[in-house]
Each structure stands twice: as structure tokens, then as C-alpha cells.
Write an enzyme that holds these catalytic residues in place. Structure first.
Site, PDB file in Angstrom:
ATOM      1  N   HIS A   1      -2.309   7.723   6.828  1.00 40.26           N
ATOM      2  CA  HIS A   1      -1.271   8.558   6.189  1.00 40.26           C
ATOM      3  C   HIS A   1      -1.883   9.854   5.653  1.00 40.26           C
ATOM      4  O   HIS A   1      -1.298  10.923   5.786  1.00 40.26           O
ATOM      5  CB  HIS A   1      -0.622   7.807   5.024  1.00 40.26           C
ATOM      6  CG  HIS A   1       0.497   6.884   5.421  1.00 40.26           C
ATOM      7  ND1 HIS A   1       1.602   7.306   6.116  1.00 40.26           N
ATOM      8  CD2 HIS A   1       0.693   5.558   5.193  1.00 40.26           C
ATOM      9  CE1 HIS A   1       2.426   6.276   6.312  1.00 40.26           C
ATOM     10  NE2 HIS A   1       1.901   5.205   5.761  1.00 40.26           N
TER      11      HIS A   1
ATOM     12  N   CYS B   1       5.815  -0.297   7.219  1.00 40.29           N
ATOM     13  CA  CYS B   1       5.471   0.869   6.393  1.00 40.29           C
ATOM     14  C   CYS B   1       6.681   1.248   5.548  1.00 40.29           C
ATOM     15  O   CYS B   1       7.802   1.257   6.053  1.00 40.29           O
ATOM     16  CB  CYS B   1       5.077   2.018   7.323  1.00 40.29           C
ATOM     17  SG  CYS B   1       4.682   3.541   6.458  1.00 40.29           S
ATOM     18  N   LEU B   2       6.450   1.566   4.290  1.00 40.42           N
ATOM     19  CA  LEU B   2       7.552   1.959   3.409  1.00 40.42           C
ATOM     20  C   LEU B   2       8.232   3.242   3.891  1.00 40.42           C
ATOM     21  O   LEU B   2       9.378   3.489   3.554  1.00 40.42           O
ATOM     22  CB  LEU B   2       7.053   2.132   1.966  1.00 40.42           C
ATOM     23  CG  LEU B   2       6.572   0.844   1.277  1.00 40.42           C
ATOM     24  CD1 LEU B   2       5.996   1.161  -0.094  1.00 40.42           C
ATOM     25  CD2 LEU B   2       7.696  -0.180   1.177  1.00 40.42           C
TER      26      LEU B   2
ATOM     27  N   GLY C   1       0.833  -1.196   0.000  1.00 39.87           N
ATOM     28  CA  GLY C   1       0.000   0.000   0.000  1.00 39.87           C
ATOM     29  C   GLY C   1       0.869   1.248   0.000  1.00 39.87           C
ATOM     30  O   GLY C   1       2.003   1.214   0.475  1.00 39.87           O
TER      31      GLY C   1
ATOM     32  N   GLN D   1       2.939   9.917   1.331  1.00 34.73           N
ATOM     33  CA  GLN D   1       4.273   9.319   1.446  1.00 34.73           C
ATOM     34  C   GLN D   1       5.216   9.716   0.314  1.00 34.73           C
ATOM     35  O   GLN D   1       6.423   9.560   0.427  1.00 34.73           O
ATOM     36  CB  GLN D   1       4.160   7.787   1.481  1.00 34.73           C
ATOM     37  CG  GLN D   1       3.514   7.266   2.750  1.00 34.73           C
ATOM     38  CD  GLN D   1       3.355   5.760   2.677  1.00 34.73           C
ATOM     39  OE1 GLN D   1       2.380   5.261   2.131  1.00 34.73           O
ATOM     40  NE2 GLN D   1       4.322   5.035   3.205  1.00 34.73           N
TER      41      GLN D   1
ATOM     42  N   HIS E   1      -4.505   1.772   7.488  1.00 32.87           N
ATOM     43  CA  HIS E   1      -3.131   2.298   7.606  1.00 32.87           C
ATOM     44  C   HIS E   1      -2.901   3.425   6.584  1.00 32.87           C
ATOM     45  O   HIS E   1      -2.352   4.471   6.924  1.00 32.87           O
ATOM     46  CB  HIS E   1      -2.162   1.122   7.372  1.00 32.87           C
ATOM     47  CG  HIS E   1      -0.706   1.473   7.344  1.00 32.87           C
ATOM     48  ND1 HIS E   1       0.210   0.927   8.226  1.00 32.87           N
ATOM     49  CD2 HIS E   1       0.006   2.270   6.516  1.00 32.87           C
ATOM     50  CE1 HIS E   1       1.416   1.416   7.940  1.00 32.87           C
ATOM     51  NE2 HIS E   1       1.327   2.220   6.903  1.00 32.87           N
ATOM     52  N   GLU E   2      -3.348   3.206   5.349  1.00 25.99           N
ATOM     53  CA  GLU E   2      -3.118   4.214   4.301  1.00 25.99           C
ATOM     54  C   GLU E   2      -3.974   5.464   4.522  1.00 25.99           C
ATOM     55  O   GLU E   2      -3.513   6.582   4.263  1.00 25.99           O
ATOM     56  CB  GLU E   2      -3.389   3.625   2.907  1.00 25.99           C
ATOM     57  CG  GLU E   2      -2.524   2.427   2.518  1.00 25.99           C
ATOM     58  CD  GLU E   2      -1.038   2.608   2.747  1.00 25.99           C
ATOM     59  OE1 GLU E   2      -0.568   3.752   2.675  1.00 25.99           O
ATOM     60  OE2 GLU E   2      -0.354   1.601   3.019  1.00 25.99           O
TER      61      GLU E   2
HETATM   62 NI    NI Z   1       2.617   3.245   5.675  1.00 26.20          NI
END
Ligand code: NI
Length: 167
Positions: free
Chosen positions: A137, A91-92, A46, A51, A133-134
Site C-alpha cells: 500500500h 483489504c479494507l 492491518g 488507505q 500487503h501493507e
Molecule cells: Ni489492504
């Protein structure tokens, strides 16, 4: 298409609140395509526009094994939450860090697709967690903020050190 640069925690830009998308135009479609490519290349399941330092309400998600179920959600909004589930998240934007987070087990949401059509869907399990989660963000929230203050401080120091060493 270019891969986009992913911001790393504790970059303050990760705390910006994203704005709703009023028109799905060519620019948004290109951003969505670049985000999907960036997510697959990372690899991740995701990615939120926040991000990649674009503060509009757009997320891409693909939790399938075969990486052939791309979902693009514009202005996603959770309309119903049910139950509670604890799952280890990563998370990236927080490379190398994984920890347990408690979220709703099932969600119902409303979003717009790339054709500008509004639709509703239900999600549970990994997909449900990933979407929650997204959306966090987009609201300027990173998953580590669910952890204790102590853990957050440790993660912040670790990532700042990694960043320094990478320069
Ligand atoms: Ni994330």
C-alpha cells in the site's frame, strides 16, 4: 479519537507512493493511534496510512485473535525474503473481495517504532503476509493488482457500482 475514512479501490489516491517519516512527532503518534482505532473498528488486521489518504510510510498491524498485539511500523523495509506461500487476502480498501495472492513465506524487515528506535524483526504466516500487503500500500499497490486483468476489471466495475448505489 475520530475514525478515519478509508479510501476504496479504484480511488487513484491509493496509487500514491508514501514518503519516509523523518521525525516521529505528536502528529505521527496521533495518526498511528487513529489508524489503529480505525483498523479495529472496521474490523481489519492491518492498515496503511495510504488507505486513509495520508501518504507517509506508516502501517499498523494486529493479526492476534484477542486483538491485543498492535504493531506500529514506521518506514518498514523488507531486507530478506524466503520461500513462497499462497494465501487468500482481503483489504479494507477493496470491501467484499477476497482472492489468492502469492508472497514470500518468511520475511525479515527493518522498521522504526513510535519512540523513533530502529529495530529488526522476522515474520511469517499471516503476519508476514499482512506486513507485505501493507508495505505494498505504501508503494501505491493494491492486492488486486496481482490478479488477472480480467479479474481486476470485474472488481473495479463491482466496486464502482457499489459506490454509486451507496450515494
Ligand atoms: Ni489492504
Amino acid at each position: 479519537m475520530p475514525l478515519l475514512k478509508i479510501l476504496h479501490y479504484p480511488d487513484p489516491r491509493l496509487h500514491k507512493v508514501a514518503k519516509p517519516i523523518l521525525h516521529v512527532d505528536e502528529e505521527i503518534r496521533r495518526l498511528a493511534a487513529d489508524m489503529a482505532e480505525t483498523m479495529y473498528a472496521a474490523p481489519g488486521i492491518g492498515l496503511a496510512a495510504t488507505q486513509v489518504d495520508r501518504h507517509v510510510r506508516l502501517i499498523v498491524v494486529d493479526v492476534s485473535e484477542e486483538k491485543n498485539r498492535l504493531m506500529t511500523l514506521i518506514n518498514p523495509r523488507i531486507t530478506h525474503k524466503e520461500g513462497e506461500a499462497v494465501r487468500e487476502e482481503g483489504c479494507l480498501s477493496v470491501p467484499g473481495i477476497y482472492d489468492k495472492v502469492t508472497r514470500a513465506e518468511r520475511i525479515r524487515l527493518e522498521a522504526m517504532n513510535l519512540d523513533g528506535q530502529i529495530f529488526q524483526m522476522e515474520a511469517e504466516g499471516l503476519l508476514g503476509v499482512c506486513i507485505q500487503h501493507e508495505i505494498d500500500h505504501l508503494d501505491g499497490k493494491v492486492f488486486v493488482e496481482y490478479l488477472s486483468r480480467l479479474k481486476q476489471n470485474r472488481i473495479r466495475s463491482k466496486l464502482l457500482k457499489q459506490e454509486r448505489e451507496a450515494m
